[in-house]
Enzyme design. Structure first.
Site, PDB file in Angstrom:
ATOM      1  N   GLY A 165       0.819  -1.206   0.000  1.00 17.46           N
ATOM      2  CA  GLY A 165       0.000   0.000   0.000  1.00 17.46           C
ATOM      3  C   GLY A 165       0.850   1.252   0.000  1.00 17.46           C
ATOM      4  O   GLY A 165       0.484   2.263  -0.608  1.00 17.46           O
ATOM      5  N   SER A 166       1.982   1.210   0.677  1.00 16.82           N
ATOM      6  CA  SER A 166       2.884   2.361   0.686  1.00 16.82           C
ATOM      7  C   SER A 166       3.441   2.620  -0.711  1.00 16.82           C
ATOM      8  O   SER A 166       3.557   3.774  -1.140  1.00 16.82           O
ATOM      9  CB  SER A 166       4.034   2.120   1.675  1.00 16.82           C
ATOM     10  N   ASP A 197      -7.401   1.614   4.310  1.00 12.76           N
ATOM     11  CA  ASP A 197      -8.191   1.172   5.462  1.00 12.76           C
ATOM     12  C   ASP A 197      -9.645   0.915   5.109  1.00 12.76           C
ATOM     13  O   ASP A 197     -10.432   0.564   6.005  1.00 12.76           O
ATOM     14  CB  ASP A 197      -8.207   2.260   6.560  1.00 12.76           C
ATOM     15  N   SER A 211      -4.283  -1.342   0.165  1.00 11.26           N
ATOM     16  CA  SER A 211      -3.242  -2.187   0.742  1.00 11.26           C
ATOM     17  C   SER A 211      -3.778  -3.588   0.988  1.00 11.26           C
ATOM     18  O   SER A 211      -4.937  -3.759   1.375  1.00 11.26           O
ATOM     19  CB  SER A 211      -2.745  -1.599   2.066  1.00 11.26           C
ATOM     20  N   HIS A 264      -5.203  -5.712   6.712  1.00 14.21           N
ATOM     21  CA  HIS A 264      -6.252  -5.050   5.942  1.00 14.21           C
ATOM     22  C   HIS A 264      -7.364  -6.011   5.518  1.00 14.21           C
ATOM     23  O   HIS A 264      -7.388  -7.170   5.915  1.00 14.21           O
ATOM     24  CB  HIS A 264      -5.633  -4.307   4.766  1.00 14.21           C
ATOM     25  N   ASN A 314      10.792  -0.554  -9.698  1.00 15.53           N
ATOM     26  CA  ASN A 314      10.191  -1.860  -9.991  1.00 15.53           C
ATOM     27  C   ASN A 314       9.400  -2.254  -8.761  1.00 15.53           C
ATOM     28  O   ASN A 314       9.974  -2.678  -7.754  1.00 15.53           O
ATOM     29  CB  ASN A 314      11.258  -2.908 -10.311  1.00 15.53           C
TER      30      ASN A 314
END
Length: 436
Positions: free
Chosen positions: A88-89, A196, A217, A222, A290
């Site tokens: 997710g980041s 979230d 994410s 999650h 990548n």
């Protein structure tokens, strides 16, 4: 059938037997002894079978399972483009980077441009803007919903504002229809951090589908999991193509894996000072990365996606049971709220200890933890109070009084589908005892 096909079927059947054997003799829940986790993976034999099935292909990068997962999630959300990434980041990084592309002309975000966000957030919603050299503009959130008002967002817009990028905290949507209209009036990009909130709705529409871009994410905490993994989603084909470039080394080519010459001009274009006809597959238009997933991750995601509707309903049920059980303590606790026109797919149950309460957050959390009930702070609290951001160039609009209270008085407990009714009973009973 070929020998390999027969063997594959036999292997996968053995995997189901292996999973079933592991379920036998599991200990019953014991209040105060068995951990009540705030989140965790919830899986069954289908997830393991899908994982092993993909491993037998030994196609270790993105492949057939990735394609199935992306198309399945796109169908669920009714959105055009789903682009999987490794977290997710990373999804936040790719989404923000997309808006810095020279291909967007005057609308591109440049260093020094401002991005509106909340101070009570998660670091990797903010970090891509900081790392690029944009200036974050912080606003406060409301207690109970932990989202900002549309008035607070509008007051933060200045001459250098280019985007709004913030999360649906703990699954609670901010005022999306109003914010979409506000961004359109001011020519601002809207990025929804939906990590979230997979399955949440506002005005009947899924969160993540209002913004120019949104992120998801698939970390174990999650709504569905691949272990690690994430996605960028958008209805804008041009933004999707740019996002794919940033994800895939920054290359200009948009051919899918194993394909060539999708554009029909592979050897007949001019790029910069490269020789005319330079192979388009090796032309780089962005400073990229990548960030792809493996097909084994996607295989787990495919099985999890089938369970998503049931997971969402269980989260709602668990949240509702906690709300009913804790309602008697509203004099000491600010309890989690559902805003009008919202239907949250809850990530957790958020609680703020009222400043005038007879108990502190520390004492209440310690009581819960001693009862083996996991708690977590509401992420970073006030981001500006952390060492990483002490010298950050930024603006604050209004005050951050609620954010500061969140830093000292707020925490959350779980609602994930792994919780059972006896576990929720134990949570409520522990609160009752602590607040008596």
């Amino acid at each position: 059938m070929s020998d390999q096909t027969t063997l594959r079927q036999e292997i996968l059947e053995k995997v189901r037997e292996f999973h079933a054997a592991g379920q036998k003799g599991k200990a019953a829940f014991e209040p105060g002894q068995t951990p009540v986790h705030y989140a965790g993976r919830v899986h069954d034999a289908d997830d393991i079978v899908s994982l092993v099935d993909s491993s037998l292909d030994f196609w270790l990068t993105a492949g057939r399972f990735t394609e199935d997962f992306e198309s399945g999630l796109a169908e669920f959300l009714d959105i055009e483009n789903v682009l999987t990434v490794n977290s997710g980041s990373s999804a936040n990084l790719v989404a923000f980077s997309t808006l810095t592309s020279p291909k967007l002309g005057e609308r591109r975000i440049r260093p020094g441009d401002e991005v509106i966000t909340v101070a009570a957030g998660f670091p990797t919603t903010l970090n891509p803007a900081v790392q690029f050299g944009a200036v974050p503009v912080f606003i406060d959130v409301e207690l109970g919903t932990y989202t900002p008002t549309i008035e607070a967002i509008e007051a933060a817009i200045g001459p250098k504002t280019k985007a709004v990028m913030m999360a649906h905290t703990m699954g609670v949507p901010f005022e999306l229809s109003e914010l979409r209209a506000l961004c359109d009036r001011h020519g601002l990009w809207l990025v929804e951090d939906n990590c979230d909130a997979l399955g949440s709705r506002y005005d009947g529409q899924y969160t993540g589908t209002f913004g120019d871009l949104a992120t998801i994410s698939f970390y174990p905490a999650h709504h569905i999991t691949m272990g690690e993994g994430g996605a960028v989603i958008t209805n804008d084909d041009n933004l999707a193509r740019i996002a794919r470039s940033f994800r895939d080394w920054g290359r200009d080519c948009y051919c899918a894996a194993g394909e060539n010459n999708t554009c029909g001009k592979r050897f007949s274009q001019q790029f910069g000072s490269l020789p005319f006809g330079y192979d388009h597959k090796y032309v780089y238009s962005h400073v990229g990365y990548n960030l792809k997933i493996t097909d084994m991750q996607a295989a787990v995601g495919c099985a999890q996606l089938e369970k998503l509707p049931a997971f969402i309903e269980t989260r709602k049920r668990n949240h509702r049971r906690l709300a009913e059980g804790l309602a008697k303590h509203s004099g000491q606790l600010i309890l989690h709220e559902t805003p009008e026109r919202s239907d949250p797919s809850w990530f957790g149950y958020v609680i703020t200890v009222r400043p005038e309460a007879e108990i502190t957050r520390t004492k209440l959390v310690n009581t819960l933890e001693k009862a083996r009930i996991e708690t977590r702070n509401l992420f970073a609290g006030n981001l500006l109070r952390h060492p990483a951001y002490e010298n950050l160039e930024h603006r604050v609009v209004g005050n951050l009084s609620n954010t500061d209270l969140i830093t000292t008085n707020t925490f959350f407990i779980g609602v994930y589908p792994g919780l059972t009714d006896p576990m929720i009973d134990h949570i409520v009973e522990t609160f009752d005892s602590a607040l008596a």
